[in-house]
Write an enzyme that holds these catalytic residues in place. Structure first.
Site, PDB file in Angstrom:
ATOM      1  N   LYS A  89      84.038  49.161  22.228  1.00  0.00           N
ATOM      2  CA  LYS A  89      84.842  50.188  22.901  1.00  0.00           C
ATOM      3  C   LYS A  89      86.248  50.088  22.311  1.00  0.00           C
ATOM      4  O   LYS A  89      87.246  49.861  23.006  1.00  0.00           O
ATOM      5  CB  LYS A  89      84.804  49.923  24.427  1.00  0.00           C
ATOM      6  CG  LYS A  89      85.432  50.988  25.280  1.00  0.00           C
ATOM      7  CD  LYS A  89      84.679  52.303  25.285  1.00  0.00           C
ATOM      8  CE  LYS A  89      85.426  53.331  26.123  1.00  0.00           C
ATOM      9  NZ  LYS A  89      84.946  54.707  25.898  1.00  0.00           N
TER      10      LYS A  89
ATOM     11  N   ASP B 260      68.504  46.975  28.465  1.00  0.00           N
ATOM     12  CA  ASP B 260      67.683  47.434  29.596  1.00  0.00           C
ATOM     13  C   ASP B 260      67.429  48.932  29.493  1.00  0.00           C
ATOM     14  O   ASP B 260      66.333  49.413  29.781  1.00  0.00           O
ATOM     15  CB  ASP B 260      68.383  47.123  30.930  1.00  0.00           C
ATOM     16  CG  ASP B 260      67.842  45.850  31.558  1.00  0.00           C
ATOM     17  OD1 ASP B 260      67.350  44.986  30.805  1.00  0.00           O
ATOM     18  OD2 ASP B 260      67.918  45.716  32.801  1.00  0.00           O
TER      19      ASP B 260
ATOM     20  N   ASP C 184      79.846  54.098  25.041  1.00  0.00           N
ATOM     21  CA  ASP C 184      79.462  55.242  25.875  1.00  0.00           C
ATOM     22  C   ASP C 184      78.601  56.233  25.092  1.00  0.00           C
ATOM     23  O   ASP C 184      77.559  56.698  25.581  1.00  0.00           O
ATOM     24  CB  ASP C 184      80.685  55.922  26.505  1.00  0.00           C
ATOM     25  CG  ASP C 184      81.875  56.020  25.555  1.00  0.00           C
ATOM     26  OD1 ASP C 184      81.793  55.493  24.435  1.00  0.00           O
ATOM     27  OD2 ASP C 184      82.892  56.631  25.935  1.00  0.00           O
TER      28      ASP C 184
ATOM     29  N   ASP D 258      73.645  43.666  27.614  1.00  0.00           N
ATOM     30  CA  ASP D 258      72.866  43.548  28.843  1.00  0.00           C
ATOM     31  C   ASP D 258      72.437  44.942  29.304  1.00  0.00           C
ATOM     32  O   ASP D 258      71.264  45.200  29.602  1.00  0.00           O
ATOM     33  CB  ASP D 258      73.748  42.863  29.912  1.00  0.00           C
ATOM     34  CG  ASP D 258      72.942  42.365  31.091  1.00  0.00           C
ATOM     35  OD1 ASP D 258      71.700  42.492  31.055  1.00  0.00           O
ATOM     36  OD2 ASP D 258      73.545  41.856  32.048  1.00  0.00           O
TER      37      ASP D 258
END
Ligand code: NAD
Length: 374
Positions: free
Chosen positions: A194, A254, A226, A250
């Site tokens: 980011k 997922d 993002d 993380d």
């Protein structure tokens, strides 16, 4: 070659799925002329029941002197009332910390036979094969200072702080893992950060760009976290190795799990520490433990990662992954994968799925060996 594996099957479905993975590793060793030694150890709820602690010192010693650790799953609701550091899950956190692996590898693969199991359209997931390399010991989860002013919070105010922190050396070592692995795959690294907002991401980007100079055959691209979340769902086929810091990895790994379509299919490895740790992503699944409904393919694909990253048997690892594809293509499904709308499926139990993979794998190794002999 000789490989000593500490096998920590753990709780719930852990022993059921790990048992299938161990049988397959044993067969690969036997057929390819290697020696794998499997030494069992206790972790989690079964360790609490036997010794009063979720990670007994004997298990830790066993793990530290092994060449690799194969873990099933931990978690047992009977110990839910214990303090967090005494519960089964604490055993997992403690062993991860003790082994010290800093790079968590999590593949996200689309299986053609399971294309209807993903909420994404088959034309989006077709051919997807992503390897996440997530930094595991730094970033927001471990940075200091960290605190929460609880007293002030209960008085209506309050403040809390976590710190996202990385040293350049921490970024460089995990970036090298990503580039090394990409060099053996499709030669592309996508680094996620980011950097338009966070200084720590600017350091991350600069360090990764520097490491890229050491690997001229690998292409590097940077993505902001993002937009990466969106691209992963829209164009997942564009990615090969995805390199991320701890928190972003993380979340994104997922998210990408929906590409495969079942939690029971996902393997992982944590490397870079004293001993590599291999575990399927799922937990102890107490709702199906002992029913024969557990999908062992996550554990079996984890065994393929042992073959690749600890035994350095790339052909055997790829052969096992190919066998899993073939068994799925032949219509065999554990309950989590079965879809009533699809014809030609056979519902199989945990051990039947293990046997199917075992049988097909040994057949193909035998076939390869007789071709060599001709
Ligand atoms: P879980 O992964 O155990 O189960 C979530 C759901 O997925 C359940 O419905 C389960 O039946 C299903 N599932 C999971 N693995 C499957 C498999 N191989 N085949 C078929 N279905 C499968 O997560 P949970 O229910 O949130 O947690 C249960 C226990 O496991 C808790 O104690 C939790 O703390 C622990 N846990 C451990 C790990 C680990 O050991 N790495 C990871 C997650 C959760």
């Amino acid at each position: 070659m000789k490989l000593k594996l500490a096998v920590l099957a753990g709780d719930g479905i852990g022993p059921e799925v790990t048992g299938e993975a161990v049988k397959i590793l044993g067969a690969v060793a036997e057929l390819s002329g290697h020696t794998f030694e499997f030494v069992p150890g206790l972790i989690g709820g079964v360790a609490i029941a036997a010794t009063g602690t979720p990670l007994p010192s004997a298990t830790l010693e066993l793990a530290l002197e092994a060449d690799a650790v194969l873990l099933g799953a931990v978690g047992d609701a009977r110990y839910g009332a214990l303090p967090p550091d005494k519960r089964p899950e604490a055993g997992l956190l403690q062993i991860r910390q003790a082994l010290g692996g800093f790079a968590n590898l999590r593949p996200s693969v689309a299986y053609a036979a399971l294309s209807e199991n993903s909420p994404l359209r088959p034309e989006v997931t077709e051919g997807v094969d992503i390897l996440f390399v997530r930094e595991l010991l730094g970033g927001l989860y471990f940075g200091a200072p960290r605190w929460w002013d609880r007293a002030e919070t209960s008085n209506g105010g309050g403040e809390a702080i976590n710190t996202m922190r990385y040293t350049k050396a921490e970024v460089v070592r995990v970036a090298r893992v990503a580039f090394e692995l990409a060099g053996k795959r499709r030669k592309k690294v996508t680094s996620v950060d980011k950097a338009n907002v966070l200084e720590v991401s600017q350091l991350w980007r600069a360090a990764v760009t520097e490491v890229a100079q050491e690997y001229p055959s690998v292409t590097l691209e940077h993505q902001l976290v993002d937009s990466m979340a969106m691209h992963l769902m829209n164009t997942p086929r564009n990615f090969d190795v995805v390199l991320t810091e701890n928190l972003f990895g993380d979340i994104l790994s997922d998210e990408a799990a929906v590409i495969t379509g079942s939690l029971g299919m996902l393997p992982s490895a944590t490397i870079g520490g004293a001993v590599n740790l291999y575990e399927p992503v799922h937990g102890s699944a107490p709702d199906i433990a002992g029913t024969g409904k557990a999908n062992p393919l996550g554990a079996i694909l984890t065994a393929a990662m042992v073959l690749r990253h600890s035994a350095h048997l790339e052909n055997e690892a790829a052969g096992l992954e190919q066998t899993v594809r073939q068994v799925l293509a032949a219509g065999h499904r554990t309950a989590d994968l079965a879809r009533s709308s699809e014809a030609g499926q056979t519902l199989v139990s945990t051990s039947e799925m293990g046997k199917l993979v075992h049988h097909r794998l040994t057949e193909s190794i035998d076939r390869r060996q007789s071709l060599h002999a001709v």
